[in-house]
Write a protein that holds these residues in place. Structure first.
Motif, short mmCIF file in Angstrom:
data_model
loop_
_atom_site.label_atom_id
_atom_site.label_comp_id
_atom_site.label_asym_id
_atom_site.label_seq_id
_atom_site.Cartn_x
_atom_site.Cartn_y
_atom_site.Cartn_z
N MET A 1 0.84 -1.30 0.01
CA MET A 1 -0.12 -0.07 -0.04
C MET A 1 0.88 1.23 0.00
SD MET A 1 -3.22 -0.17 2.59
CE MET A 1 -4.36 -1.10 2.45
N SER A 2 0.27 1.98 -0.92
CA SER A 2 1.00 3.53 -0.66
C SER A 2 0.93 4.47 0.46
CB SER A 2 0.86 4.24 -2.09
OG SER A 2 -0.57 4.82 -1.93
N GLY A 3 1.77 5.16 0.87
CA GLY A 3 1.78 6.08 1.91
C GLY A 3 0.54 6.83 2.15
N PRO A 4 -0.10 7.47 1.07
CA PRO A 4 -1.40 8.32 1.15
C PRO A 4 -2.27 7.52 1.37
CG PRO A 4 -0.06 8.92 -0.99
CD PRO A 4 0.69 7.84 -0.47
N VAL A 5 -2.55 6.30 1.05
CA VAL A 5 -3.64 5.42 1.13
C VAL A 5 -3.71 5.16 2.69
CG1 VAL A 5 -4.58 3.21 0.97
CG2 VAL A 5 -3.82 4.61 -1.03
N VAL A 6 -2.66 4.79 3.44
CA VAL A 6 -2.60 4.38 4.72
C VAL A 6 -2.75 5.47 5.59
CG1 VAL A 6 -0.74 3.51 6.56
CG2 VAL A 6 -0.66 2.44 4.12
N PHE A 7 -2.14 6.73 5.26
CA PHE A 7 -2.60 8.00 6.05
C PHE A 7 -4.01 8.16 5.89
CE2 PHE A 7 -3.21 12.49 6.20
CZ PHE A 7 -2.64 12.77 7.42
N ALA A 8 -4.79 8.09 4.82
CA ALA A 8 -6.27 8.23 4.74
C ALA A 8 -7.05 7.27 5.74
CB ALA A 8 -6.45 8.30 3.33
N LEU A 9 -6.47 5.99 5.62
CA LEU A 9 -7.10 4.83 6.42
C LEU A 9 -6.94 5.40 7.78
CD1 LEU A 9 -6.70 1.82 4.58
CD2 LEU A 9 -8.58 2.87 4.76
N ARG A 10 -5.77 5.88 8.38
CA ARG A 10 -5.67 6.09 9.69
C ARG A 10 -6.34 7.37 10.19
NH1 ARG A 10 0.82 6.41 10.92
NH2 ARG A 10 0.08 6.83 12.78
N ALA A 11 -6.33 8.36 9.52
CA ALA A 11 -7.27 9.53 9.57
C ALA A 11 -8.53 9.17 9.68
CB ALA A 11 -6.92 10.69 8.41
N LEU A 12 -9.06 8.23 8.93
CA LEU A 12 -10.85 8.01 8.87
C LEU A 12 -10.99 7.17 10.13
CD1 LEU A 12 -13.20 7.76 7.35
CD2 LEU A 12 -12.49 5.60 6.38
N LEU A 13 -9.75 6.31 10.52
CA LEU A 13 -9.95 5.54 11.64
C LEU A 13 -10.15 6.55 12.88
CD1 LEU A 13 -10.39 2.67 13.24
CD2 LEU A 13 -7.86 2.71 13.09
N ALA A 14 -8.99 7.33 12.91
CA ALA A 14 -9.26 8.34 14.26
C ALA A 14 -10.42 9.24 14.25
CB ALA A 14 -7.96 9.47 14.10
N ALA A 15 -10.78 9.69 13.08
CA ALA A 15 -12.17 10.44 12.93
C ALA A 15 -13.45 9.49 13.43
CB ALA A 15 -12.53 10.76 11.80
N SER A 16 -13.52 8.41 12.97
CA SER A 16 -14.63 7.58 13.69
C SER A 16 -14.47 7.11 14.84
CB SER A 16 -14.62 6.09 12.69
OG SER A 16 -13.49 5.52 13.00
N LEU A 17 -13.24 7.20 15.43
CA LEU A 17 -12.95 6.84 16.81
C LEU A 17 -13.65 8.25 17.68
CD1 LEU A 17 -12.09 5.27 19.54
CD2 LEU A 17 -9.72 6.46 19.02
#
Length: 159
Positions: free
Chosen positions: A1-17
Protein backbone atom coordinates in the motif's frame (compact mmCIF):
# COMPACT_ATOMS: atom_id res chain seq x y z
CA UNK A 1 0.00 0.00 0.00
CA UNK A 2 1.12 3.43 -0.71
CA UNK A 3 1.77 6.07 1.94
CA UNK A 4 -1.22 8.35 1.13
CA UNK A 5 -3.70 5.44 1.30
CA UNK A 6 -2.41 4.32 4.72
CA UNK A 7 -2.54 7.91 5.97
CA UNK A 8 -6.13 8.30 4.73
CA UNK A 9 -7.18 5.06 6.46
CA UNK A 10 -5.53 6.14 9.73
CA UNK A 11 -7.22 9.56 9.56
CA UNK A 12 -10.60 7.90 8.85
CA UNK A 13 -10.12 5.51 11.78
CA UNK A 14 -9.18 8.38 14.12
CA UNK A 15 -12.18 10.45 12.98
CA UNK A 16 -14.57 7.51 13.51
CA UNK A 17 -13.09 6.91 16.99
CA UNK A 18 -13.63 10.56 17.96
CA UNK A 19 -17.17 10.47 16.52
CA UNK A 20 -17.95 7.36 18.60
CA UNK A 21 -16.59 8.99 21.77
CA UNK A 22 -18.61 12.15 21.12
CA UNK A 23 -21.76 10.07 20.59
CA UNK A 24 -21.10 8.08 23.80
CA UNK A 25 -20.58 11.23 25.91
CA UNK A 26 -23.67 12.87 24.41
CA UNK A 27 -25.78 9.77 25.22
CA UNK A 28 -24.50 9.72 28.81
CA UNK A 29 -25.17 13.44 29.25
CA UNK A 30 -28.73 13.06 27.85
CA UNK A 31 -29.51 10.10 30.14
CA UNK A 32 -28.15 11.87 33.23
CA UNK A 33 -30.14 15.04 32.51
CA UNK A 34 -33.35 13.02 31.98
CA UNK A 35 -32.79 11.20 35.27
CA UNK A 36 -32.16 14.52 37.01
CA UNK A 37 -35.41 15.96 35.64
CA UNK A 38 -37.29 12.84 36.75
CA UNK A 39 -35.88 13.08 40.27
CA UNK A 40 -36.61 16.80 40.42
CA UNK A 41 -40.24 16.15 39.55
CA UNK A 42 -40.50 13.67 42.44
CA UNK A 43 -39.52 16.19 45.07
CA UNK A 44 -41.81 16.55 48.04
CA UNK A 45 -43.67 19.87 47.99
CA UNK A 46 -43.11 21.86 51.17
CA UNK A 47 -45.89 22.15 53.72
CA UNK A 48 -46.47 24.94 56.20
CA UNK A 49 -48.11 24.59 59.59
CA UNK A 50 -49.51 27.52 61.52
CA UNK A 51 -49.58 26.39 65.15
CA UNK A 52 -52.15 28.03 67.41
CA UNK A 53 -51.75 27.23 71.12
CA UNK A 54 -53.91 28.61 73.89
CA UNK A 55 -52.36 31.73 75.40
CA UNK A 56 -49.43 31.74 72.93
CA UNK A 57 -48.64 33.66 69.79
CA UNK A 58 -49.22 31.81 66.49
CA UNK A 59 -46.14 30.08 65.16
CA UNK A 60 -45.47 29.17 61.52
CA UNK A 61 -43.21 26.24 60.63
CA UNK A 62 -42.26 24.97 57.18
CA UNK A 63 -41.29 21.38 56.41
CA UNK A 64 -39.95 19.75 53.26
CA UNK A 65 -39.58 16.17 54.48
CA UNK A 66 -41.90 13.45 53.14
CA UNK A 67 -43.09 12.56 56.63
CA UNK A 68 -43.42 14.41 59.92
CA UNK A 69 -44.73 13.38 63.29
CA UNK A 70 -46.56 15.70 65.68
CA UNK A 71 -46.46 15.07 69.42
CA UNK A 72 -45.01 15.90 72.83
CA UNK A 73 -41.93 13.73 72.25
CA UNK A 74 -38.89 15.93 71.46
CA UNK A 75 -37.88 13.38 68.81
CA UNK A 76 -40.97 14.33 66.74
CA UNK A 77 -40.33 16.54 63.72
CA UNK A 78 -42.96 18.95 65.07
CA UNK A 79 -42.80 18.80 68.89
CA UNK A 80 -45.69 20.46 70.73
CA UNK A 81 -45.70 21.59 74.35
CA UNK A 82 -49.26 20.67 75.27
CA UNK A 83 -50.19 18.18 78.02
CA UNK A 84 -53.32 17.13 76.09
CA UNK A 85 -51.18 15.93 73.17
CA UNK A 86 -49.85 12.37 73.10
CA UNK A 87 -46.13 11.65 72.77
CA UNK A 88 -46.69 10.63 69.12
CA UNK A 89 -50.10 12.08 68.31
CA UNK A 90 -50.44 12.47 64.53
CA UNK A 91 -48.49 11.97 61.34
CA UNK A 92 -48.39 13.99 58.12
CA UNK A 93 -46.93 12.20 55.12
CA UNK A 94 -46.64 12.85 51.40
CA UNK A 95 -47.86 9.94 49.31
CA UNK A 96 -49.07 9.71 45.68
CA UNK A 97 -48.59 13.45 45.19
CA UNK A 98 -50.78 14.43 48.17
CA UNK A 99 -50.35 15.22 51.85
CA UNK A 100 -52.16 12.85 54.23
CA UNK A 101 -53.06 13.23 57.91
CA UNK A 102 -53.22 10.18 60.16
CA UNK A 103 -54.01 9.70 63.87
CA UNK A 104 -51.36 7.55 65.54
CA UNK A 105 -53.74 6.09 68.14
CA UNK A 106 -53.66 9.17 70.34
CA UNK A 107 -55.66 9.40 73.57
CA UNK A 108 -57.63 12.52 72.63
CA UNK A 109 -57.81 11.84 68.89
CA UNK A 110 -57.40 14.26 66.00
CA UNK A 111 -60.09 16.62 64.73
CA UNK A 112 -59.87 17.61 61.07
CA UNK A 113 -62.10 20.57 60.21
CA UNK A 114 -64.13 19.98 63.41
CA UNK A 115 -64.67 16.25 62.57
CA UNK A 116 -63.03 13.30 64.31
CA UNK A 117 -60.38 11.71 62.10
CA UNK A 118 -61.00 7.95 61.84
CA UNK A 119 -58.75 7.04 58.91
CA UNK A 120 -55.87 8.66 56.98
CA UNK A 121 -57.25 11.59 55.02
CA UNK A 122 -55.97 13.78 52.19
CA UNK A 123 -55.28 17.37 53.23
CA UNK A 124 -56.24 20.48 51.29
CA UNK A 125 -54.81 23.98 51.53
CA UNK A 126 -56.40 25.79 54.48
CA UNK A 127 -57.54 22.66 56.35
CA UNK A 128 -57.45 22.91 60.13
CA UNK A 129 -56.81 20.08 62.52
CA UNK A 130 -56.34 19.91 66.24
CA UNK A 131 -54.33 17.71 68.52
CA UNK A 132 -55.47 18.21 72.08
CA UNK A 133 -55.83 21.96 72.65
CA UNK A 134 -53.37 22.88 69.90
CA UNK A 135 -54.74 23.76 66.47
CA UNK A 136 -52.87 23.60 63.18
CA UNK A 137 -53.66 25.25 59.85
CA UNK A 138 -52.26 23.67 56.68
CA UNK A 139 -50.51 25.73 54.01
CA UNK A 140 -49.61 23.66 50.98
CA UNK A 141 -46.75 25.48 49.34
CA UNK A 142 -45.72 25.10 45.72
CA UNK A 143 -42.16 23.88 45.29
CA UNK A 144 -39.71 26.07 43.48
CA UNK A 145 -38.90 24.58 40.09
CA UNK A 146 -35.42 23.28 39.62
CA UNK A 147 -33.58 25.82 37.56
CA UNK A 148 -30.24 25.39 35.86
CA UNK A 149 -27.36 27.26 37.34
CA UNK A 150 -26.99 30.74 36.02
CA UNK A 151 -23.91 31.67 34.09
CA UNK A 152 -22.05 34.51 35.69
CA UNK A 153 -21.53 37.56 33.51
CA UNK A 154 -18.17 37.57 31.85
CA UNK A 155 -15.64 40.06 33.11
CA UNK A 156 -13.92 42.24 30.57
CA UNK A 157 -10.39 41.13 29.87
CA UNK A 158 -7.67 43.30 31.22
CA UNK A 159 -4.52 43.94 29.19
Amino acid sequence: MSGPVVFALRALLAASLYAFLAWAFYSLWRDISQEGNLLASRRVPPIGLTILRPEAAPEVRHFSTPELTIGRDPACECPVEDDSVSARHARLHHHHGQWWLEDLGSTNGVLLNQQKLVMPTVLMNGDEFSCGETRFTISLLTPLPASPTRKLPERPEQD
